[in-house]
Motif scaffolding. Structure first.
Motif, PDB file in Angstrom:
ATOM      1  N   GLU A 199      10.662 -29.969  12.706  1.00 19.89           N
ATOM      2  CA  GLU A 199      11.477 -31.189  13.152  1.00 19.89           C
ATOM      3  C   GLU A 199      11.159 -32.299  12.397  1.00 19.89           C
ATOM      4  O   GLU A 199      12.142 -33.004  11.944  1.00 19.89           O
ATOM      5  CB  GLU A 199      11.329 -31.203  14.495  1.00 19.89           C
ATOM      6  N   CYS A 218      10.379 -32.158   9.542  1.00 18.30           N
ATOM      7  CA  CYS A 218      11.151 -32.231   8.176  1.00 18.30           C
ATOM      8  C   CYS A 218      11.791 -32.384   7.921  1.00 18.30           C
ATOM      9  O   CYS A 218      12.652 -32.963   6.887  1.00 18.30           O
ATOM     10  CB  CYS A 218      10.422 -30.501   7.498  1.00 18.30           C
ATOM     11  N   GLN A 219      13.075 -32.309   9.073  1.00 16.26           N
ATOM     12  CA  GLN A 219      14.567 -32.677   9.580  1.00 16.26           C
ATOM     13  C   GLN A 219      14.849 -34.732   9.625  1.00 16.26           C
ATOM     14  O   GLN A 219      15.308 -34.586   8.662  1.00 16.26           O
ATOM     15  CB  GLN A 219      15.165 -31.694  10.490  1.00 16.26           C
ATOM     16  N   THR A 220      13.825 -34.766  10.175  1.00 22.55           N
ATOM     17  CA  THR A 220      14.185 -36.307  10.302  1.00 22.55           C
ATOM     18  C   THR A 220      13.701 -36.882   8.860  1.00 22.55           C
ATOM     19  O   THR A 220      13.875 -38.321   8.993  1.00 22.55           O
ATOM     20  CB  THR A 220      12.852 -36.693  11.522  1.00 22.55           C
ATOM     21  N   CYS A 223      14.059 -36.116   5.595  1.00 24.23           N
ATOM     22  CA  CYS A 223      14.954 -35.770   4.598  1.00 24.23           C
ATOM     23  C   CYS A 223      16.584 -36.946   5.445  1.00 24.23           C
ATOM     24  O   CYS A 223      17.019 -37.337   4.328  1.00 24.23           O
ATOM     25  CB  CYS A 223      15.755 -34.402   4.890  1.00 24.23           C
ATOM     26  N   LEU A 253      18.547 -26.628   4.576  1.00 23.84           N
ATOM     27  CA  LEU A 253      17.981 -28.135   5.041  1.00 23.84           C
ATOM     28  C   LEU A 253      18.635 -28.958   4.929  1.00 23.84           C
ATOM     29  O   LEU A 253      18.844 -30.375   5.489  1.00 23.84           O
ATOM     30  CB  LEU A 253      16.441 -28.417   4.808  1.00 23.84           C
ATOM     31  N   THR A 296      22.293 -29.355   6.578  1.00 24.11           N
ATOM     32  CA  THR A 296      21.948 -30.941   7.769  1.00 24.11           C
ATOM     33  C   THR A 296      21.270 -31.776   7.674  1.00 24.11           C
ATOM     34  O   THR A 296      21.226 -32.662   9.305  1.00 24.11           O
ATOM     35  CB  THR A 296      20.705 -29.250   8.648  1.00 24.11           C
ATOM     36  N   THR A 297      20.879 -32.200   6.884  1.00 27.64           N
ATOM     37  CA  THR A 297      20.351 -33.439   6.651  1.00 27.64           C
ATOM     38  C   THR A 297      21.150 -35.010   6.018  1.00 27.64           C
ATOM     39  O   THR A 297      20.245 -35.519   5.415  1.00 27.64           O
ATOM     40  CB  THR A 297      18.871 -33.904   6.165  1.00 27.64           C
TER      41      THR A 297
END
Ligand code: AVJ
Length: 331
Positions: free
Chosen positions: A181, A183-185, A187, A304, A307-308
């Motif tokens: 999570e 990592c998503q934030t 990016c 990844l 989605t970012t």
């Protein structure tokens, strides 16, 4: 000492105190949870830096050599998403360290006569100084402007400093230390500092033979073991704790299902540790979770990106196919 110097010294002291408080808070909150944990971001004091240097040179830790090969052999390929002759740009490196890999790219860009500036970002003022000196000696003519501080603080300052196109570098598989999570934030936040067409180049360690991965983090010289134990020593030194380093053993796992390579320190006996007046009890065999280094498949990486807020452009890999520098553009 002049008045300004006194003021400066007390500002520095205040900064150190608050850094120490944050360290203490993180350590205590991590060790008082039902599943004890410490944060690998605290691995890097002077001893930790030097241990990590040794890890990067050791036979079992393949990551650095693989990524070096990509930068040595494929600098042009890494930058093909951008017309380097058409427009001036800033090459921004997050966590630049000694910048040795990046030098290959800088050399390529100066040979091509590209109009660019190199903006390395790092939290260590010391390493930035080493980096700038190295580049001024070896690559005269490269315009360099270092930014000291944490990534997003530096990126905000860079937004004020320059309107140029951006090429962002985030190398070394540092992204692997972030849980899914975070990592998503991370990016998504990077994308907020980029304009459509700007480029992000990230280093990812790939899923591969689990034994190869495990060996890189359970090296035969015991460097990774010392690297983990060094955090206990640091807590003793800086927070006045009384960890017995012989009371803990390093244990490494790799889970091929989710690509998580995790390190633990295992308490060898029932024991009490004192930190800042607080007592932390360990059961025999109780683990402390220390670090995750996540491994990716090519489709994990593309997912990844999409989605970012990015478009996946290409994967530049070493000859073994063990490591990838993924090139994305901002959507
Ligand atoms: C610097 C975070 C990329 O996770 O591979 C090396 C740190 N930990 N050996 C990694 C590390 C144990 C490294 N990174």
């Amino acid at each position: 000492m002049s008045g300004t110097n006194t003021a400066l010294a007390s500002v520095q002291e205040a900064q150190e105190t608050s850094a120490n408080e944050a360290f203490l808070n993180d350590v205590l909150s991590g060790l008082t949870q039902p599943q004890k944990k410490l944060s690998s971001k605290y691995f890097y004091d002077e001893t930790g830096d030097s241990l990590f240097q040794q890890i990067m040179r050791c036979e079992d830790y393949y990551l650095t050599r693989c990524e070096m090969e990509v930068f040595r052999e494929s600098a042009a390929d890494l930058l093909s998403a951008l017309d380097i002759h058409q427009q001036e740009f800033d090459l921004i490196e997050l966590g630049a360290g000694d910048g040795v890999k990046t030098r290959h790219m800088l050399r390529y860009l100066s040979e091509e006569g590209a109009d660019f500036r190199y903006l390395p970002v790092d939290i260590s003022a010391h390493i930035l100084k080493v980096l700038c000196e190295g580049i001024q000696q070896n690559l005269t003519g490269v315009k360099i402007q270092p930014f000291e501080g944490d990534y997003f603080d530096a990126l905000s300052r860079i937004d004020d400093y320059s309107e140029r196109r951006k090429v962002l570098l985030f190398l070394g598989s540092n992204i692997g230390n972030m849980p899914v999570e975070d990592c998503q934030t991370f990016c998504i936040k990077l994308a907020e500092h980029m304009n459509p067409g700007d480029v992000l180049i990230t280093g990812f360690d790939l899923k591969k033979d689990p034994r190869t991965i495990l060996r890189a983090y359970d090296d035969s010289d015991g460097l990774t073991r010392d690297f983990n134990l060094n955090l206990l020593r640091r807590i003793n030194n800086e927070l006045g704790a009384d960890f017995d380093l012989n009371g803990f053993e390093h244990y490494q796992t790799y889970n091929p299902l989710n690509g998580a390579c995790q390190s633990f320190l295992i308490s060898q006996r029932e024991q009490n540790i004192r930190i800042a007046g607080q007592v932390i009890s360990f059961e025999q065999h109780e683990p402390v979770f220390m670090e995750v280094s996540r491994k990716f498949s090519l489709s994990d990486i593309d997912d990844l990106a999409t989605t970012t807020g990015f478009i996946p452009v290409k994967h530049c890999s070493d000859s073994k196919g063990w490591f990838v520098n993924a090139v994305w553009t901002k959507k």
